[in-house]
Structures are given as C-alpha cells and as structure tokens.
Scaffold this motif. Structure first.
Motif, PDB file in Angstrom:
ATOM      1  N   SER A   1      -4.728   2.553  -8.718  1.00 47.12           N
ATOM      2  CA  SER A   1      -4.538   3.987  -8.499  1.00 47.12           C
ATOM      3  C   SER A   1      -5.852   4.743  -8.417  1.00 47.12           C
ATOM      4  O   SER A   1      -6.908   4.277  -8.870  1.00 47.12           O
ATOM      5  N   TYR A   2      -5.749   5.922  -7.845  1.00 44.79           N
ATOM      6  CA  TYR A   2      -6.853   6.892  -7.769  1.00 44.79           C
ATOM      7  C   TYR A   2      -6.553   7.983  -8.773  1.00 44.79           C
ATOM      8  O   TYR A   2      -5.455   8.543  -8.802  1.00 44.79           O
ATOM      9  N   ALA A   3      -7.528   8.312  -9.634  1.00 51.23           N
ATOM     10  CA  ALA A   3      -7.271   9.257 -10.710  1.00 51.23           C
ATOM     11  C   ALA A   3      -8.471  10.173 -10.919  1.00 51.23           C
ATOM     12  O   ALA A   3      -9.566   9.949 -10.375  1.00 51.23           O
TER      13      ALA A   3
ATOM     14  N   LEU B   1      -2.462   3.736  -5.106  1.00 46.08           N
ATOM     15  CA  LEU B   1      -2.949   3.301  -3.804  1.00 46.08           C
ATOM     16  C   LEU B   1      -2.297   1.997  -3.376  1.00 46.08           C
ATOM     17  O   LEU B   1      -2.088   1.755  -2.191  1.00 46.08           O
ATOM     18  N   ALA B   2      -1.993   1.137  -4.368  1.00 46.59           N
ATOM     19  CA  ALA B   2      -1.349  -0.145  -4.098  1.00 46.59           C
ATOM     20  C   ALA B   2      -0.466  -0.490  -5.296  1.00 46.59           C
ATOM     21  O   ALA B   2      -0.890  -0.355  -6.444  1.00 46.59           O
ATOM     22  N   VAL B   3       0.754  -0.931  -5.018  1.00 42.88           N
ATOM     23  CA  VAL B   3       1.719  -1.301  -6.061  1.00 42.88           C
ATOM     24  C   VAL B   3       1.999  -2.795  -5.929  1.00 42.88           C
ATOM     25  O   VAL B   3       2.414  -3.262  -4.856  1.00 42.88           O
ATOM     26  N   PHE B   4       1.781  -3.546  -6.989  1.00 40.78           N
ATOM     27  CA  PHE B   4       1.939  -4.994  -6.954  1.00 40.78           C
ATOM     28  C   PHE B   4       3.405  -5.383  -7.105  1.00 40.78           C
ATOM     29  O   PHE B   4       4.202  -4.671  -7.728  1.00 40.78           O
TER      30      PHE B   4
ATOM     31  N   ARG C   1       0.830  -1.197   0.000  1.00 44.39           N
ATOM     32  CA  ARG C   1       0.000   0.000   0.000  1.00 44.39           C
ATOM     33  C   ARG C   1       0.869   1.253   0.000  1.00 44.39           C
ATOM     34  O   ARG C   1       1.942   1.286   0.634  1.00 44.39           O
ATOM     35  N   ALA C   2       0.407   2.274  -0.705  1.00 46.81           N
ATOM     36  CA  ALA C   2       1.133   3.539  -0.732  1.00 46.81           C
ATOM     37  C   ALA C   2       1.117   4.176   0.654  1.00 46.81           C
ATOM     38  O   ALA C   2       0.084   4.197   1.330  1.00 46.81           O
ATOM     39  N   ALA C   3       2.281   4.683   1.064  1.00 36.92           N
ATOM     40  CA  ALA C   3       2.405   5.244   2.412  1.00 36.92           C
ATOM     41  C   ALA C   3       1.567   6.498   2.590  1.00 36.92           C
ATOM     42  O   ALA C   3       1.079   6.782   3.686  1.00 36.92           O
ATOM     43  N   SER C   4       1.408   7.281   1.535  1.00 37.20           N
ATOM     44  CA  SER C   4       0.674   8.556   1.643  1.00 37.20           C
ATOM     45  C   SER C   4      -0.546   8.556   0.728  1.00 37.20           C
ATOM     46  O   SER C   4      -0.780   9.506  -0.002  1.00 37.20           O
ATOM     47  N   ALA C   5      -1.314   7.466   0.760  1.00 30.47           N
ATOM     48  CA  ALA C   5      -2.496   7.374  -0.082  1.00 30.47           C
ATOM     49  C   ALA C   5      -3.537   8.406   0.335  1.00 30.47           C
ATOM     50  O   ALA C   5      -3.777   8.600   1.527  1.00 30.47           O
TER      51      ALA C   5
END
Length: 310
Positions: free
Chosen positions: A89-91, A53-56, A10-14
């Motif tokens: 991602s959020y876009a 938001l999340a990187v696989f 998960r992204a640290a600063s989502a």
C-alpha cells in the motif's frame, strides 16, 4: 515454479506514487511477542491515510485451515465474512510524509515467488530503504525499555540501536528472506527484532507496538501518533505492577530479571546474561501469576481484541 506476477492483483484505481519512498514491512507469523506486529498493522491500516496498490491472493499464499477467516453470526444468519489481508500500500504518516508498506500475514506457501513479487514491486516504485519488524520473547523485565536486535545493511542503525548481537541459527521468517534478498540487490535494509518480556509475550502489550513505531521512525524519519497506545500502556502497566506488589514471588522474580538486564547493559562479562535464564521463572510461571489481573478486560474490549493471555 510459481509465477510471481500471479500472486497479486493490482488496484484498479491506484494513485500516482513518487519514486524514492521508504518501504515498511509488518507481517504476522512465526513469532509476534506482545502482539507488537499485529497491533502495528492495525494502527497503520486504521489510523493512517492509505491506499492499496497490490492485493495478494489468499488462495495461493494462505493455509485457511491454519488461519481461518472470521465470520459474524447474527441470530439465524451470517452477516459478515472477513478474510485475511496481505497488501502492498501507499500511505502517509501523521504529518503527511508518504511511504510504502507491506502489511498482513506471513505467507504459508510460495515464499520464493512471494519474495520475487515484493522485490519487483519495490523496484517498480523505486523504494529507497526497507525496514521490517518482528518481536520475540526474552527474559527481560517490563520495567526497562524494550531493546532491539538490528540486522541488515544499515550499519549506522545496528551501531545505534542493537543491544544484543547473537551468533546463532534461528528458524527463519519470510521477513528474513526478504531482508536477505534486498541485501543481495544492494537495497538499504534493516530488520528490527523487538525483545519483549517473555512473561508478557502472549498479551497485547502496548509498549511493544510503541517500540515498533520508534524503530520505524529511527530508520525512516516517519512520524506516528502514539497517544492512544501510550494511554493504553499506562493502564496496562498499572495492572501489572499491582499484581507484582501483591506477590513476593513475582517481586523476587522481577528483581532477578532487572539485575541481569542491568548487568548486561552495563557491560557485564557474564556469559550471555540476556538468554541464560538459570533460576529465573519461565514465561508460563510468570503468566500464571499475572493472570488474575491481566485476564480481565474492561467491558466492551472483548469484541475488539483477544484476551491478553490467549
């Protein structure tokens, strides 16, 4: 069994994400006729405001020997290393509407675990609808609009946009798996298969990506700026049409494709006219005829995109 939670970080600063957003899925893999999905991903990532938001995890999901990362060699040293990216991602679209997107490569491994991870993320963020795309080569002419086959649970989209509804078995993609799992959960889902002229299947055909954006818009109401793609497509078609005019064989071939397409769209009773090639040229034959014009790019393009015929 692979733990689906271990597949991504998960992204640290989502940022905070509102519930009820549409999810758009664009994954390269088994087929990508006309470079439709790869170009779509490039535009989604580069032209829109988006945050992962999340990187696989590539080390779990990717076969590096099949799809190697890109390195930059500068004289006597390496100056860059670009691994593949698979991100949730959020876009925001061109007018600021928010949505979620899953973009990148089709995983080589752990499909079921990947599916559980994606469905878990979709549930966490309260996804409202799911739309995914891929593109296949078909014996259709470039002088007609790119059609789609629509699958999934959104029958209104199938009725309005599906021009070809086959009863067949095909090699599956992870997109098919995700569609199947989302449908099992009752999430509204639609898969758009773009039917791209087979003789342009190995090019970067801007019209295919424009058709992909049109499909997403039809399913979600999102808005995208396609001015650059339209300009590129106009230039691309001029070059194709120049070559067609210079070749009697190409002209006859194109007329044959047009006649069959028009008969099919008019409701012809001929057996599967969109896939029965008969005396129509193969993709290789048409590509060979077009290569002289399409193989060249304006100076400066070579370092941005692969050559149109491979």
């Amino acid at each position: 069994m692979v733990d689906s939670a271990s597949l991504f970080e998960r992204a640290a600063s989502a940022p905070p994400v509102p519930s009820g957003l549409p999810l758009v899925i664009a994954l390269t893999g088994f087929t990508d006729a006309g470079g439709a999905v790869s170009q779509l991903i490039e535009h989604l990532r580069d032209d829109l405001e988006s945050l992962p938001l999340a990187v696989f995890d590539n080390d779990i999901l990717l076969d590096f020997r099949a799809r190697r990362p890109i390195v930059t060699f500068d004289g006597d040293k390496l100056t860059d290393y670009q691994p593949s990216r698979l991100e949730f991602s959020y876009a925001r679209d061109a007018v600021g509407q928010p949505f979620l997107m899953l973009t990148g490569y089709e995983p080589d491994f752990a499909w079921e675990a990947f599916g559980r991870a994606v469905l878990g993320l979709a549930e966490q963020y309260g996804v409202s609808t799911v739309t995914w795309l891929h593109a296949i080569p078909m014996p259709v002419p470039h002088t007609r609009p790119i059609g789609t086959t629509v699958s999934g649970t959104r029958t209104e989209l199938t009725a309005a946009h599906s021009v070809w509804r086959p009863h067949t078995q095909v090699p599956g993609t992870v997109g098919h798996l995700l569609e199947y799992r989302f449908a099992q959960r009752g999430t509204p889902v639609a898969g758009f298969i773009l039917l791209v002229p087979h003789y342009l299947g190995d090019t970067e055909y801007p019209a295919a990506t424009l058709a992909a954006f049109d499909s997403i818009s039809a399913a979600t109401g999102l808005v995208f700026d396609g001015d650059d793609l339209r300009a590129r497509n106009k230039e691309f078609l001029v070059r194709v049409e120049e070559q067609v005019r210079e070749s009697d064989d190409l002209t006859r071939m194109l007329h044959g494709l047009e006649e069959r397409y028009d008969a099919y769209m008019a409701g012809s009773t001929s057996a599967t006219p969109m896939v029965h090639t008969g005396d129509l040229p193969s993709a290789d034959e048409l590509a060979a005829e077009l290569e002289r014009f399409l193989a060249s790019r304006p100076t400066g393009d070579e370092d941005k995109r692969p050559g149109p015929l491979g």
